[in-house]
Design a protein around this motif. Structure first.
Motif, PDB file in Angstrom:
ATOM      1  N   ALA A  55      88.444  60.300 -22.458  1.00 22.64           N
ATOM      2  CA  ALA A  55      87.560  59.362 -21.756  1.00 22.64           C
ATOM      3  C   ALA A  55      86.135  59.449 -22.295  1.00 22.64           C
ATOM      4  N   ALA A  56      85.698  60.658 -22.641  1.00 20.51           N
ATOM      5  CA  ALA A  56      84.352  60.823 -23.183  1.00 20.51           C
ATOM      6  C   ALA A  56      84.218  60.127 -24.537  1.00 20.51           C
ATOM      7  N   TYR A  57      85.300  60.160 -25.333  1.00 19.71           N
ATOM      8  CA  TYR A  57      85.286  59.468 -26.631  1.00 19.71           C
ATOM      9  C   TYR A  57      85.143  57.961 -26.421  1.00 19.71           C
ATOM     10  N   GLN A  58      85.888  57.416 -25.477  1.00 22.07           N
ATOM     11  CA  GLN A  58      85.811  55.982 -25.197  1.00 22.07           C
ATOM     12  C   GLN A  58      84.435  55.601 -24.676  1.00 22.07           C
ATOM     13  N   GLN A  59      83.853  56.443 -23.813  1.00 21.40           N
ATOM     14  CA  GLN A  59      82.525  56.161 -23.272  1.00 21.40           C
ATOM     15  C   GLN A  59      81.456  56.207 -24.356  1.00 21.40           C
ATOM     16  N   LEU A  60      81.614  57.134 -25.305  1.00 25.92           N
ATOM     17  CA  LEU A  60      80.652  57.217 -26.402  1.00 25.92           C
ATOM     18  C   LEU A  60      80.674  55.940 -27.237  1.00 25.92           C
ATOM     19  N   GLY A  61      81.854  55.457 -27.587  1.00 29.42           N
ATOM     20  CA  GLY A  61      81.952  54.230 -28.375  1.00 29.42           C
ATOM     21  C   GLY A  61      81.462  53.007 -27.640  1.00 29.42           C
ATOM     22  N   ALA A  62      81.551  53.022 -26.294  1.00 30.12           N
ATOM     23  CA  ALA A  62      81.150  51.866 -25.485  1.00 30.12           C
ATOM     24  C   ALA A  62      79.697  51.920 -25.059  1.00 30.12           C
ATOM     25  N   PHE A  63      78.986  52.987 -25.405  1.00 24.80           N
ATOM     26  CA  PHE A  63      77.581  53.112 -25.023  1.00 24.80           C
ATOM     27  C   PHE A  63      76.750  52.046 -25.732  1.00 24.80           C
ATOM     28  N   ARG A  64      75.943  51.304 -24.970  1.00 19.38           N
ATOM     29  CA  ARG A  64      75.178  50.188 -25.525  1.00 19.38           C
ATOM     30  C   ARG A  64      73.744  50.597 -25.832  1.00 19.38           C
ATOM     31  N   VAL A  65      73.243  50.087 -26.931  1.00 21.64           N
ATOM     32  CA  VAL A  65      71.867  50.336 -27.338  1.00 21.64           C
ATOM     33  C   VAL A  65      71.385  49.142 -28.157  1.00 21.64           C
ATOM     34  N   GLY A  66      70.098  48.796 -28.019  1.00 19.65           N
ATOM     35  CA  GLY A  66      69.554  47.665 -28.771  1.00 19.65           C
ATOM     36  C   GLY A  66      68.870  46.668 -27.862  1.00 19.65           C
ATOM     37  N   PRO A  67      68.026  45.804 -28.438  1.00 18.18           N
ATOM     38  CA  PRO A  67      67.269  44.825 -27.646  1.00 18.18           C
ATOM     39  C   PRO A  67      68.162  43.705 -27.109  1.00 18.18           C
ATOM     40  N   HIS A  68      68.195  43.574 -25.804  1.00 20.19           N
ATOM     41  CA  HIS A  68      69.015  42.531 -25.176  1.00 20.19           C
ATOM     42  C   HIS A  68      68.481  41.138 -25.490  1.00 20.19           C
ATOM     43  N   ALA A  69      67.144  41.005 -25.580  1.00 20.90           N
ATOM     44  CA  ALA A  69      66.535  39.683 -25.805  1.00 20.90           C
ATOM     45  C   ALA A  69      66.969  39.085 -27.135  1.00 20.90           C
ATOM     46  N   LEU A  70      67.283  39.931 -28.109  1.00 21.51           N
ATOM     47  CA  LEU A  70      67.701  39.453 -29.430  1.00 21.51           C
ATOM     48  C   LEU A  70      69.219  39.438 -29.583  1.00 21.51           C
ATOM     49  N   HIS A  71      69.924  39.610 -28.458  1.00 16.51           N
ATOM     50  CA  HIS A  71      71.399  39.639 -28.459  1.00 16.51           C
ATOM     51  C   HIS A  71      71.931  40.755 -29.365  1.00 16.51           C
ATOM     52  N   LEU A  72      71.182  41.840 -29.430  1.00 14.11           N
ATOM     53  CA  LEU A  72      71.595  42.976 -30.241  1.00 14.11           C
ATOM     54  C   LEU A  72      71.806  44.225 -29.383  1.00 14.11           C
ATOM     55  N   ASP A  73      72.130  44.010 -28.109  1.00 11.49           N
ATOM     56  CA  ASP A  73      72.492  45.138 -27.250  1.00 11.49           C
ATOM     57  C   ASP A  73      73.974  45.448 -27.484  1.00 11.49           C
ATOM     58  N   LEU A  74      74.266  46.106 -28.590  1.00 10.69           N
ATOM     59  CA  LEU A  74      75.637  46.338 -29.029  1.00 10.69           C
ATOM     60  C   LEU A  74      76.078  47.753 -28.663  1.00 10.69           C
ATOM     61  N   THR A  75      77.378  47.943 -28.604  1.00 10.21           N
ATOM     62  CA  THR A  75      77.908  49.283 -28.415  1.00 10.21           C
ATOM     63  C   THR A  75      77.754  50.078 -29.715  1.00 10.21           C
ATOM     64  N   LEU A  76      77.866  51.389 -29.608  1.00 13.15           N
ATOM     65  CA  LEU A  76      77.773  52.211 -30.805  1.00 13.15           C
ATOM     66  C   LEU A  76      78.887  51.869 -31.792  1.00 13.15           C
ATOM     67  N   ALA A  77      80.070  51.556 -31.271  1.00 13.97           N
ATOM     68  CA  ALA A  77      81.169  51.150 -32.150  1.00 13.97           C
ATOM     69  C   ALA A  77      80.851  49.846 -32.867  1.00 13.97           C
ATOM     70  N   GLN A  78      80.183  48.901 -32.165  1.00 13.37           N
ATOM     71  CA  GLN A  78      79.811  47.633 -32.801  1.00 13.37           C
ATOM     72  C   GLN A  78      78.704  47.836 -33.833  1.00 13.37           C
ATOM     73  N   TRP A  79      77.757  48.722 -33.536  1.00 16.37           N
ATOM     74  CA  TRP A  79      76.717  49.013 -34.520  1.00 16.37           C
ATOM     75  C   TRP A  79      77.324  49.600 -35.790  1.00 16.37           C
ATOM     76  N   ALA A  80      78.346  50.433 -35.610  1.00 19.11           N
ATOM     77  CA  ALA A  80      79.011  51.022 -36.776  1.00 19.11           C
ATOM     78  C   ALA A  80      79.730  49.964 -37.594  1.00 19.11           C
ATOM     79  N   ALA A  81      80.428  49.040 -36.913  1.00 20.92           N
ATOM     80  CA  ALA A  81      81.210  48.018 -37.611  1.00 20.92           C
ATOM     81  C   ALA A  81      80.345  46.918 -38.193  1.00 20.92           C
ATOM     82  N   ASP A  82      79.335  46.485 -37.445  1.00 26.51           N
ATOM     83  CA  ASP A  82      78.508  45.370 -37.898  1.00 26.51           C
ATOM     84  C   ASP A  82      77.306  45.811 -38.720  1.00 26.51           C
ATOM     85  N   GLY A  83      76.725  46.956 -38.353  1.00 22.23           N
ATOM     86  CA  GLY A  83      75.514  47.407 -39.014  1.00 22.23           C
ATOM     87  C   GLY A  83      75.765  48.330 -40.186  1.00 22.23           C
TER      88      GLY A  83
END
Length: 431
Positions: A55-83
């Protein structure tokens, strides 16, 4: 009566020039280290995802970070895949342009083989997957491109672990095939896995991309100028709906390869490669693998049900059989219809081992699986298990074949070392 002069035989796996062989060797060393880190990250993710603390692994990947106003409030997993993967594809774009502008593959006769092999190695797995899933549940066919990609870092990590002395021509071919494979994969992602397209952000991305191209054409290397433009290009491409890794390839293609003035030192593309390849191989790809490879082996219905799913079966068959048949078969067809030979030191067992290595699909395959089925969905979990299983089988089969050839490769490497002049360049590259 003398006959017409015979044309010298053309080798599909020629040695290439010594500068190109040396450059490829440096790249392969960096990618091999990165592949070992990739393997370690994937194993760590699998262990954590199947532990009592999953569960901790899933929560880590789902943790969101980034500016919401720029639609870049992505999860850590999304930052890894997209960034982070945008860095990986930026380096791939640099390498591909370098190969075809200043490398040995600027010669169309050398370029046709890896391009044809990469195309065949993508078409056959896609055909096998589609055949297996032709009558499957709705949505299964969207994963047709999952088994088409080759992971160069993972493949080279396997070579490093089994300690083969692969001939330089085959190593160069493997790297070039994987780079072309990455380019075709990113085209597939842009064309077939773009859900909705926002035209205005895409058009706006041309402005920072054009400024970036202008500066690098002037041979500007200042990171404080180029990095903000690259980040802005990435953000606007991301906002357009096209996968943001496309921005990495476009930025790589903008960088000039040839030096403007005569003199020692690398061109700008090679300079950027040296700077960014360690970050790509040592950080970007392993971090993505850590977030993407963590799948519960039990899954919904258990491992047995997962392995019986046509999605899983299609991916495994595509990677193991499809990649091998595609690369090996295309090589044979080119050899058959162009009357070219493999090379002085290369046999079909070597090509078979290389074709099996091409079945190690990981980074881009995991990315396409997420785009095709949705992150966290049951089919995405099955796809990840299929990718891991197919890659493992391909790695084991390639290890068996290349181990049988290892002694032969070692003898060739020793002979080349002894054949070097005082200038350090083996004589075979000066003939």
């Amino acid at each position: 009566m003398s006959g017409a002069p015979t044309r010298p035989a053309r080798h599909l796996f020629g040695r290439g020039s010594w500068p190109e062989v040396s450059r490829i060797a440096d790249i392969l060393r960096a990618e091999t280290v990165g592949g070992i880190l990739l393997l370690a990250a994937a194993v760590a993710a699998l262990i954590w995802a199947n532990s009592p603390w999953s569960a901790a692994y899933q929560q880590l990947g789902a943790f969101r970070v980034g500016p919401h106003a720029l639609h870049l409030d992505l999860t850590l997993a999304q930052w890894a895949a997209d960034g982070l993967l945008a860095v990986f594809f930026f380096v791939a774009g640099l390498e591909l342009k370098r190969e075809f502008v200043a490398g040995d593959l600027r010669d169309p006769r050398r370029a046709v083989m890896p391009i044809a092999a990469a195309a065949g190695g993508m078409a056959v797995p896609a055909l096998i997957y589609t055949t297996v899933n032709a009558t499957s549940a709705q949505g299964a066919l969207s994963g047709w491109a999952v088994p088409t990609a080759t992971d160069i870092a993972f493949a080279l990590a396997v070579l490093g672990v089994i300690s083969t002395h692969l001939p330089s021509a085959l190593r160069t071919f493997l790297l070039t095939l994987a780079v072309v494979d990455d380019l075709l994969a990113i085209v597939i992602i842009a064309v077939f896995y773009t859900g909705s397209l926002a035209v205005l952000p895409l058009l706006a991305a041309l402005v920072p991309l054009g400024l970036f191209a202008f500066l690098v054409q002037k041979r500007v290397r200042s990171w404080w100028l180029l990095l903000p433009l690259a980040a802005l290009t990435w953000g606007l491409v991301h906002a357009s709906g096209i996968h943001a890794t496309v921005a990495g390839v476009l930025l790589g293609f903008m960088v000039p390869v040839v030096r403007r003035s005569e003199g020692p030192g690398p061109g700008l593309a090679e300079h950027f490669e040296h700077r960014w390849r360690p970050l790509s191989a040592g950080v970007a790809v392993p971090v993505f693998a850590f977030f993407a490879a963590g799948v519960s082996v039990a899954g919904a219905g258990g491992l047995g049900a997962t392995l019986r799913d046509p999605v899983t079966i299609g991916i495994i068959l595509g990677l193991v059989a499809g990649k091998c048949l595609g690369v090996l078969g295309t090589t044979w067809l080119v050899q058959r219809f162009t009357r070219a030979s493999l090379g002085d030191e290369i046999g079909w067992w070597d090509v078979l081992g290389l074709s099996l290595l091409a079945g190690i699909g990981f980074t881009v395959s995991l990315l396409i699986g997420e785009l095709a089925f949705g992150v966290g969905s049951e089919k995405d979990d099955h796809a990840r298990i299929g990718i891991l299983t197919g890659s493992l089988i391909s790695a084991l089969l390639a290890t068996v074949v290349l181990r049988l050839r290892n002694r032969h490769y070692k003898r060739l490497a020793i002979a080349e070392t002894r054949d070097a002049d005082a200038d350090g360049i083996p004589d075979v590259y000066q003939r």
